[in-house]
Design a protein around this motif. Structure first.
Motif, PDB file in Angstrom:
ATOM      1  N   HIS A  93       0.788  -0.831   0.242  1.00 26.73           N
ATOM      2  CA  HIS A  93       0.094  -0.273   0.251  1.00 26.73           C
ATOM      3  C   HIS A  93       0.530   1.718  -0.383  1.00 26.73           C
ATOM      4  CE1 HIS A  93      -4.009  -1.866   0.313  1.00 26.73           C
ATOM      5  NE2 HIS A  93      -3.659  -3.162   0.931  1.00 26.73           N
ATOM      6  N   LEU A  94       0.004   2.428  -0.058  1.00 18.41           N
ATOM      7  CA  LEU A  94       1.042   3.552  -1.036  1.00 18.41           C
ATOM      8  C   LEU A  94       1.607   3.986   0.441  1.00 18.41           C
ATOM      9  CD1 LEU A  94       2.383   5.547  -3.052  1.00 18.41           C
ATOM     10  CD2 LEU A  94       0.446   6.645  -2.571  1.00 18.41           C
ATOM     11  N   PRO A  95       0.982   4.208   1.562  1.00 19.33           N
ATOM     12  CA  PRO A  95       1.225   4.451   3.007  1.00 19.33           C
ATOM     13  C   PRO A  95       3.228   3.880   3.333  1.00 19.33           C
ATOM     14  CG  PRO A  95      -0.749   4.648   3.159  1.00 19.33           C
ATOM     15  CD  PRO A  95      -0.581   3.748   1.986  1.00 19.33           C
ATOM     16  N   ALA A  96       2.688   2.627   3.034  1.00 24.62           N
ATOM     17  CA  ALA A  96       4.577   1.387   3.633  1.00 24.62           C
ATOM     18  C   ALA A  96       5.473   1.903   2.331  1.00 24.62           C
ATOM     19  CB  ALA A  96       4.003   0.118   3.141  1.00 24.62           C
ATOM     20  N   TYR A  97       5.014   2.579   0.828  1.00 21.78           N
ATOM     21  CA  TYR A  97       6.079   3.355   0.135  1.00 21.78           C
ATOM     22  C   TYR A  97       6.653   4.616   1.098  1.00 21.78           C
ATOM     23  CZ  TYR A  97       7.843   5.298  -3.755  1.00 21.78           C
ATOM     24  OH  TYR A  97       9.229   6.217  -4.709  1.00 21.78           O
ATOM     25  N   GLU A  98       5.593   5.170   1.342  1.00 16.46           N
ATOM     26  CA  GLU A  98       5.756   6.824   1.663  1.00 16.46           C
ATOM     27  C   GLU A  98       6.881   6.523   2.959  1.00 16.46           C
ATOM     28  OE1 GLU A  98       2.235   9.034   0.156  1.00 16.46           O
ATOM     29  OE2 GLU A  98       1.970   7.925   1.920  1.00 16.46           O
ATOM     30  N   GLN A  99       6.154   4.775   4.057  1.00 19.16           N
ATOM     31  CA  GLN A  99       7.296   4.911   4.676  1.00 19.16           C
ATOM     32  C   GLN A  99       8.414   4.465   4.485  1.00 19.16           C
ATOM     33  OE1 GLN A  99       4.504   3.969   8.030  1.00 19.16           O
ATOM     34  NE2 GLN A  99       5.758   2.380   8.785  1.00 19.16           N
ATOM     35  N   ALA A 100       8.547   3.282   3.648  1.00 23.92           N
ATOM     36  CA  ALA A 100      10.326   3.085   2.900  1.00 23.92           C
ATOM     37  C   ALA A 100      10.910   4.800   2.683  1.00 23.92           C
ATOM     38  CB  ALA A 100       9.714   2.247   2.371  1.00 23.92           C
ATOM     39  N   VAL A 101      10.328   5.330   1.707  1.00 26.99           N
ATOM     40  CA  VAL A 101      10.908   6.324   1.357  1.00 26.99           C
ATOM     41  C   VAL A 101      11.112   7.385   2.913  1.00 26.99           C
ATOM     42  CG1 VAL A 101      10.634   8.675   0.031  1.00 26.99           C
ATOM     43  CG2 VAL A 101       9.852   6.412  -0.418  1.00 26.99           C
TER      44      VAL A 101
ATOM     45  N   GLY B 259      21.736   7.437  -0.389  1.00 26.59           N
ATOM     46  CA  GLY B 259      22.313   6.208  -1.712  1.00 26.59           C
ATOM     47  C   GLY B 259      21.949   5.093  -1.276  1.00 26.59           C
ATOM     48  N   GLY B 260      21.050   4.973  -0.179  1.00 33.10           N
ATOM     49  CA  GLY B 260      20.088   3.571   0.438  1.00 33.10           C
ATOM     50  C   GLY B 260      19.322   2.613  -0.559  1.00 33.10           C
ATOM     51  N   VAL B 261      18.271   1.538  -0.341  1.00 35.46           N
ATOM     52  CA  VAL B 261      18.200   1.017  -1.633  1.00 35.46           C
ATOM     53  C   VAL B 261      16.740   0.589  -0.790  1.00 35.46           C
ATOM     54  CG1 VAL B 261      18.095  -1.729  -2.514  1.00 35.46           C
ATOM     55  CG2 VAL B 261      19.978  -0.449  -2.190  1.00 35.46           C
ATOM     56  N   ILE B 262      15.840   0.641  -1.544  1.00 37.06           N
ATOM     57  CA  ILE B 262      14.509   0.469  -1.191  1.00 37.06           C
ATOM     58  C   ILE B 262      13.971  -0.729  -1.253  1.00 37.06           C
ATOM     59  CG2 ILE B 262      12.093   1.018  -0.721  1.00 37.06           C
ATOM     60  CD1 ILE B 262      12.588   3.896  -0.200  1.00 37.06           C
ATOM     61  N   SER B 263      12.927  -2.234  -1.283  1.00 36.63           N
ATOM     62  CA  SER B 263      13.580  -2.948  -2.774  1.00 36.63           C
ATOM     63  C   SER B 263      12.258  -3.443  -1.643  1.00 36.63           C
ATOM     64  CB  SER B 263      14.509  -4.463  -1.470  1.00 36.63           C
ATOM     65  OG  SER B 263      13.852  -6.001  -2.533  1.00 36.63           O
TER      66      SER B 263
ATOM     67  N   PRO C 255       5.489   9.071  -5.225  1.00 40.36           N
ATOM     68  CA  PRO C 255       6.801  10.148  -4.921  1.00 40.36           C
ATOM     69  C   PRO C 255       8.186   9.391  -5.426  1.00 40.36           C
ATOM     70  CG  PRO C 255       5.773  10.206  -2.865  1.00 40.36           C
ATOM     71  CD  PRO C 255       4.887   8.731  -4.003  1.00 40.36           C
ATOM     72  N   VAL C 256       8.610  10.188  -6.669  1.00 41.93           N
ATOM     73  CA  VAL C 256       9.782   9.628  -7.123  1.00 41.93           C
ATOM     74  C   VAL C 256      10.847  10.840  -6.948  1.00 41.93           C
ATOM     75  CG1 VAL C 256       9.134   7.136  -8.196  1.00 41.93           C
ATOM     76  CG2 VAL C 256       9.105   9.307  -9.511  1.00 41.93           C
ATOM     77  N   GLY C 257      10.257  12.033  -7.473  1.00 43.54           N
ATOM     78  CA  GLY C 257      11.390  12.782  -7.730  1.00 43.54           C
ATOM     79  C   GLY C 257      12.291  13.709  -6.993  1.00 43.54           C
ATOM     80  N   PHE C 258      13.183  14.951  -7.029  1.00 47.76           N
ATOM     81  CA  PHE C 258      13.805  14.910  -6.458  1.00 47.76           C
ATOM     82  C   PHE C 258      14.102  15.100  -4.912  1.00 47.76           C
ATOM     83  CE2 PHE C 258      17.321  17.517  -5.209  1.00 47.76           C
ATOM     84  CZ  PHE C 258      18.373  17.900  -5.512  1.00 47.76           C
ATOM     85  N   GLY C 259      12.538  15.546  -4.057  1.00 49.82           N
ATOM     86  CA  GLY C 259      12.546  15.017  -2.507  1.00 49.82           C
ATOM     87  C   GLY C 259      12.322  13.910  -2.430  1.00 49.82           C
ATOM     88  N   SER C 260      12.059  12.965  -3.027  1.00 48.82           N
ATOM     89  CA  SER C 260      11.982  11.506  -2.397  1.00 48.82           C
ATOM     90  C   SER C 260      13.443  10.229  -2.609  1.00 48.82           C
ATOM     91  CB  SER C 260      10.462  11.091  -2.910  1.00 48.82           C
ATOM     92  OG  SER C 260      10.526  11.467  -4.488  1.00 48.82           O
ATOM     93  N   LEU C 261      13.727   9.939  -3.818  1.00 48.03           N
ATOM     94  CA  LEU C 261      14.022   9.153  -4.629  1.00 48.03           C
ATOM     95  C   LEU C 261      15.382   9.863  -4.766  1.00 48.03           C
ATOM     96  CD1 LEU C 261      12.426   6.186  -6.160  1.00 48.03           C
ATOM     97  CD2 LEU C 261      12.758   6.630  -3.807  1.00 48.03           C
TER      98      LEU C 261
ATOM     99  N   GLY D  34      17.149  13.430  -4.914  1.00 48.80           N
ATOM    100  CA  GLY D  34      18.063  14.050  -4.218  1.00 48.80           C
ATOM    101  C   GLY D  34      19.510  12.967  -3.451  1.00 48.80           C
ATOM    102  N   PRO D  35      18.636  12.532  -2.781  1.00 51.55           N
ATOM    103  CA  PRO D  35      19.016  11.126  -1.612  1.00 51.55           C
ATOM    104  C   PRO D  35      20.153  10.155  -2.536  1.00 51.55           C
ATOM    105  CG  PRO D  35      17.045  11.588  -1.158  1.00 51.55           C
ATOM    106  CD  PRO D  35      16.755  12.115  -2.183  1.00 51.55           C
ATOM    107  N   ASN D  36      19.879   9.613  -3.875  1.00 57.63           N
ATOM    108  CA  ASN D  36      20.146   9.211  -4.494  1.00 57.63           C
ATOM    109  C   ASN D  36      20.135   7.687  -4.041  1.00 57.63           C
ATOM    110  OD1 ASN D  36      22.104   9.050  -6.740  1.00 57.63           O
ATOM    111  ND2 ASN D  36      22.793  10.561  -5.822  1.00 57.63           N
ATOM    112  N   ILE D  37      18.665   7.269  -3.699  1.00 55.98           N
ATOM    113  CA  ILE D  37      18.060   6.462  -3.866  1.00 55.98           C
ATOM    114  C   ILE D  37      17.589   5.306  -5.160  1.00 55.98           C
ATOM    115  CG2 ILE D  37      16.045   5.206  -2.794  1.00 55.98           C
ATOM    116  CD1 ILE D  37      17.602   7.460  -0.941  1.00 55.98           C
ATOM    117  N   THR D  38      17.602   4.251  -4.545  1.00 56.47           N
ATOM    118  CA  THR D  38      17.331   3.284  -5.691  1.00 56.47           C
ATOM    119  C   THR D  38      16.441   2.577  -5.080  1.00 56.47           C
ATOM    120  OG1 THR D  38      20.251   2.391  -5.805  1.00 56.47           O
ATOM    121  CG2 THR D  38      18.618   0.454  -6.936  1.00 56.47           C
TER     122      THR D  38
END
Lengths: 349, 349
Positions: free
Chosen positions: B250-258, B264-268, B279-285, B287-291
């Motif tokens: 669910h989306l809240p779990a995705y937001e929690q992951a972000v 520099g980390g990874v969300i699997s 959300p995948v833009g500058f403020g989420s994934l 800017g901090p180089n999240i995979t």
């Protein structure tokens, strides 16, 4: 001194501002030798709300150190330096991990909190100078125009193209698709080629640029966009590209990346996203196990690695500059890049 | 035979359907020994529009081969087999690469094009049997209840937890946060522990489940959600978790992951996304180089690797089953999982 300020969408001016000075013992004062306009500068140039005071702009420059603070140990007055587009301390966890764009002590140019100005100016105060700047011995700032251009790309665009390729996992024999024929896209092509990619499909529609892309190593060029472009790349790559480097930042480029990537593949983004949300659900990324990676390049992390081949002329990333303007003509430089009559304009203070 | 059909949201029934048969020379007919209800079955159970004919459901089962087609070479009548949740040929590019969920010849259970039924039934026709099924010698389908439960998790949930951890890059000494205390989240904890993670933070609020999570290897449990949960994990991990395994969908779990991931980390992700955009833009994934990575687990790829420890009892992933129901009571099993009075229900035809 004279410096470039953005006062609102399309309203770029060179104005008089107070001379920057060494303020902290870790600062350096750098006289700018060459700066340039970035594709990402065009985003605020299109959309910044009008303001009376404006704000400094520019984040790519090379220059000569004029003065250093008492605690600066790796630099001296007279050193030729490359300034990456992020300010970084060099010793925090993220700097040590090579992710200087997430430095906990640093930040970016044109940042009020850090008190930094922009690179499109006569001089710049550089905080955390030991961590941020890279000195390059043996460069004559007065004579070697070709070399200056290539060194300047290490400030951002070559490092950004390299970051795209590294994060995308490009290696010997890779098949790669690069979306965007701007300076970053073309240098992502060069980077992919340097990392051993065998097949490099460049998606772009400006012949002069895609021709340079071929010289940098692109094996195929796809000029079509949207569904037609996706179909062409999927055909060329026999069902999708295992690695896609997205060097634009607009949502249609993201959608194009999702369209051309192969199941199990990687989309590595370095175009600054001009969108907040995008498709990541079952039908886009999740179902085919696509990895989405990338972000602002830690250009600082790559300079030492990329420098030797630039210095000895093995690669000439500076070829992305197809125009030069004096600082006083910076507005013309923005206009030329905006209307795509120039690929990337170098600024001479 | 009797089989489970979903006729619309909340309307699950066991009905009489024609007996499945070997139709193609590459088919096998499998008599189901144990099946189960998946957290992902609850998504259509909540939202499927009502229909007169309904559709078969269930995608996890173990069973005994009853008959094989003429071209099946690795299986014989009487073999005990594990059926992964995807049908796969075993020889296409994606199967060879261990991404059987993208098999170009296969598909999933309950698929009209493939003509497959569901696992919550007395028997199942298995296409591409050599590629899809894994035979396990020495299992007595009649007696060893504990072992059957653990073998059944290799059909989906253990492989899915393993996929999350593998894709997240978990290794010796990793710090990992797992979002979700369902069967997949708990088995993501077990997988991370097996892969050598040192610190495993489990986000979940059901004590019975998080207690099992601790037994599987969680070092910390965070019951809070939203901003409070994010703050707790960032505190525990000294600024963010380098690896986040998202096992909800669910989306809240995705937001929690972000929110909890480190620069520099990874969300699997392995929770099937119930959203298209996020959300995948500058403020989420960006800017901090999240995979962002993950997707449906190629459970087939992991069975051989995970099987020995399951067979010799080194691990007991089957502990996620806290209830057993007869096939005729499948509606009660769905209701129990839906109201969270059961973690995961095994179905006995």
């Amino acid at each position: 001194m004279r410096a470039t300020y953005l006062f609102g969408a399309g309203d770029i001016r060179v104005i008089d501002v107070p001379d920057p000075m060494v303020q902290l013992p870790t600062d350096a004062l750098v006289r700018v030798v060459r700066a340039c306009v970035c594709g990402s500068d065009l985003h605020p140039y299109h959309s910044r709300p009008a303001s009376e005071n404006g704000a400094s702009i520019g984040h790519e420059f090379v220059g000569v150190v004029e003065e250093v603070g008492a605690e600066v140990t790796t630099l001296s007055a007279g050193d030729f330096v490359i300034a990456p587009f992020a300010v970084s301390c060099g010793w925090c966890e993220f700097c040590r991990a090579g992710l200087q764009t997430s430095c906990v002590n640093g930040g970016f140019w044109n940042d009020r909190k850090l008190g930094t100005g922009g690179g499109q100016a006569e001089a710049v105060r550089v905080p955390l100078a030991d961590g941020t700047l890279v000195a390059v011995p043996g460069v004559d700032a007065g004579t070697d125009e070709t070399r200056l251009a290539s060194l300047l790309t290490l400030s951002d665009v070559y490092g950004t193209g390299w970051h795209a390729a590294l994060r995308g996992g490009v290696g010997a024999g890779s098949t790669v698709t690069v979306i965007g024929d701007g300076a970053v896209g073309l240098l992502a092509v060069l980077s992919a080629a340097r990392l051993g990619a065998e097949r490099i499909v460049l998606m772009g529609r400006h012949h002069v640029r895609t021709d340079l892309g071929r010289e940098f190593g692109a094996t195929d060029v796809v000029a079509e966009r949207g569904e037609e472009g996706i179909a062409a790349v999927r055909e060329l790559t026999d069902g999708g590209s295992p690695i896609v480097l997205e060097a634009v930042g607009h949502l249609p480029a993201y959608e194009q990346a999702v369209g051309v990537v192969r199941p199990g593949g990687v989309i590595s983004r370095v175009g600054v996203p001009q969108y907040a949300d995008a498709p990541v659900g079952f039908g886009s990324l999740f179902g085919p196990n696509i990895t989405l990676t990338g972000g602002p390049a830690p250009a600082r992390a790559y300079i030492e690695r990329l420098l030797p081949d630039v210095l000895d002329g093995t690669v000439n990333p500076g070829r992305v500059f197809d125009a030069v303007a004096d600082l006083e003509d910076v507005a013309k430089a923005y206009a030329a890049m905006d209307e795509r009559s120039a690929l990337k304009v170098m600024i001479r203070p």
